[in-house]
Design a protein around this motif. Sequence first.
Motif, short mmCIF file in Angstrom:
data_model
loop_
_atom_site.label_atom_id
_atom_site.label_comp_id
_atom_site.label_asym_id
_atom_site.label_seq_id
_atom_site.Cartn_x
_atom_site.Cartn_y
_atom_site.Cartn_z
N UNK A 274 26.11 14.71 69.25
CA UNK A 274 26.02 15.54 70.46
C UNK A 274 25.13 14.84 71.48
N UNK B 79 32.12 9.50 68.05
CA UNK B 79 32.32 10.77 68.74
C UNK B 79 31.95 11.92 67.81
N UNK B 80 31.59 13.06 68.42
CA UNK B 80 31.29 14.26 67.63
C UNK B 80 32.41 14.62 66.66
N UNK B 81 33.65 14.54 67.19
CA UNK B 81 34.81 14.89 66.37
C UNK B 81 34.89 13.99 65.13
N UNK C 149 32.18 14.85 62.62
CA UNK C 149 32.54 16.08 61.90
C UNK C 149 33.60 15.79 60.85
N UNK C 150 34.55 14.93 61.19
CA UNK C 150 35.63 14.63 60.25
C UNK C 150 35.16 13.79 59.06
N UNK D 251 41.19 22.24 61.83
CA UNK D 251 40.55 21.01 62.32
C UNK D 251 39.88 20.22 61.19
N UNK E 292 34.72 20.35 68.94
CA UNK E 292 34.50 18.97 68.47
C UNK E 292 33.58 18.94 67.26
N UNK F 209 35.43 19.19 64.29
CA UNK F 209 36.40 18.11 64.05
C UNK F 209 37.68 18.25 64.84
N UNK G 198 24.75 14.54 64.73
CA UNK G 198 26.18 14.89 64.87
C UNK G 198 26.84 14.24 66.08
#
Lengths: 289, 244
Positions: free
Chosen positions: B63, B82-84, B87-88, B116, A178, A181, B61
């Motif tokens: 977390x 969300x973390x994802x 990150x994106x 990813x 995660x 990403x 981030x």
Amino acid sequence: MEALFQAMIGGLVLGLIYVAIAVGLTIIFGTLRLVNFAHGAFYAIGAYVGLVIAQHIGVGWAFVAAPIAVALFAVLLDRLVLRLFYDKEPTAQLLVTFGIALVVEETLRLIFGATTQQYAMPASLQGSVTLGPITYPAYRLLFAGGVIVMLALVWLFIERTNYGLIVRAGIRDRIMVQLLGGNIHQASTIVFALGAAIAGLVGAAATPIYSIDPATGFAFLVPSFVVVVVGGLGSFWGAVLGGLLIGELQSLTNLAYAPASNVVIYLCMALVLLLRPQGLLGESEVIRQ
Amino acid sequence: MTAPAVTPTAAQTRLRVDGINTYYGDSHVLRDVSLHIGAGETVALLGRNGVGKTTTLKSIVGWLKPRTGSVTLDGEELVGCEMMAIARKGISLVPEERRIFTNLTVAENLKLAQVTAQKPGWTLDHVYEKFPRLRERLTHKGDEISGGEKQMLAIARALVQDVKVLLLDEPTEGLAPLIVREVENVIREIKSAGITTLLVEQNLYSALAVADRCYIIDQGEIKFEGTPAQVRTDEDLRRRYLHV
């Protein structure tokens, strides 16, 4: 000698069913950290969907409808119930999935009755094949070949696709996926649906060989858990090795001394746990949450 | 204690952490932590063990979720994402323990980061040019490479993505002195590439050598904001908060 060959091929077919169920169990555990006692229910639902479709539409469609129906059921189950238990203790997961399995079993009993059922295999596959000293039903060999092809496709998905890469990474470290990403939730849903679809397809395809009743799910689930433990939790090849080993062991023991055939697999599991607790091909490394 | 001279303007601010309070259960770990990093800046967050440095990064981030306060990237709120998703948006954390996927090869670790990524960052050729040892280890599993190589891989994994802010958590920790110098050179390369970086370090002199500005955190509170030169010359400050 002929009986020995018969038992070995019978063990191979039985072992491949265990492998197919255990591969689903093991990749679901690896990716979702979910101890899924409802996995046998996927086999049973697939078998009954296959039975109904085969009797009313045709055997070919049974092989299409069963995995799709079971995958959809699994995704719904995942979204509505199981997702709430991902971060819970294994005991809670075990209880909820065990409860789901009981609900499925009783629902199947309500709809289809408690009697044993089976659908006939297609006429074109009712013949036999001669293999050296023995003659063996063609459908069983076709079934074995089909399961091997299916497992090869699953392996290719896991090892050779981008989704498979996310799944393999998620098996080791869901947080880091995660942080990069990666959509671990989507990958988990796909894995859950895939594992369920495999069990459903095998359930439908195995019904002409092994008759079904509402308790069929548990009948296959328990040895499949033994397979996962023997092979190593989370290991694809462990599930393959463990499944073939347990299938052959059960079949050959059945030939030598039938009453021991169900006990011997648990003895095998106990032995593996004593000598190699992580399973034959499992890793002892701690997996990150 | 505050030195406002090098503070970036609001328009330049890339990452802004504004009064966050983060808890572990009932334990109040971060208390009104605020910091900001301008585009292209390298900022060091200094402090002793267990004072909230890693918790600050985890709060950025996603977390850990701050109970109050705000974290923005180019003005866009991140708290609650969300973390994802974070990150994106371009925030990449290289964690303290590296968290290399040990069941994947070096090549697969890098490929995963590419797969990813929302947008591509450095090309693999560029990565191998900057981290030549990784090229030699492509087929090795993550648990078959040295600590220094793991750190290089963890940083490279972040850089193959289009990273707007790089968060480096103790990048020199546990490494041999020779490897520490290699990692410092890599951080200089990252700085010269204009990548905005928040560097968390206990290795004070390593951090001061590359940072444009510094914050010092103690017991979950920011106690100082200023330049590396101020930290170098203020012995009382170092003794009080950094024990050096």
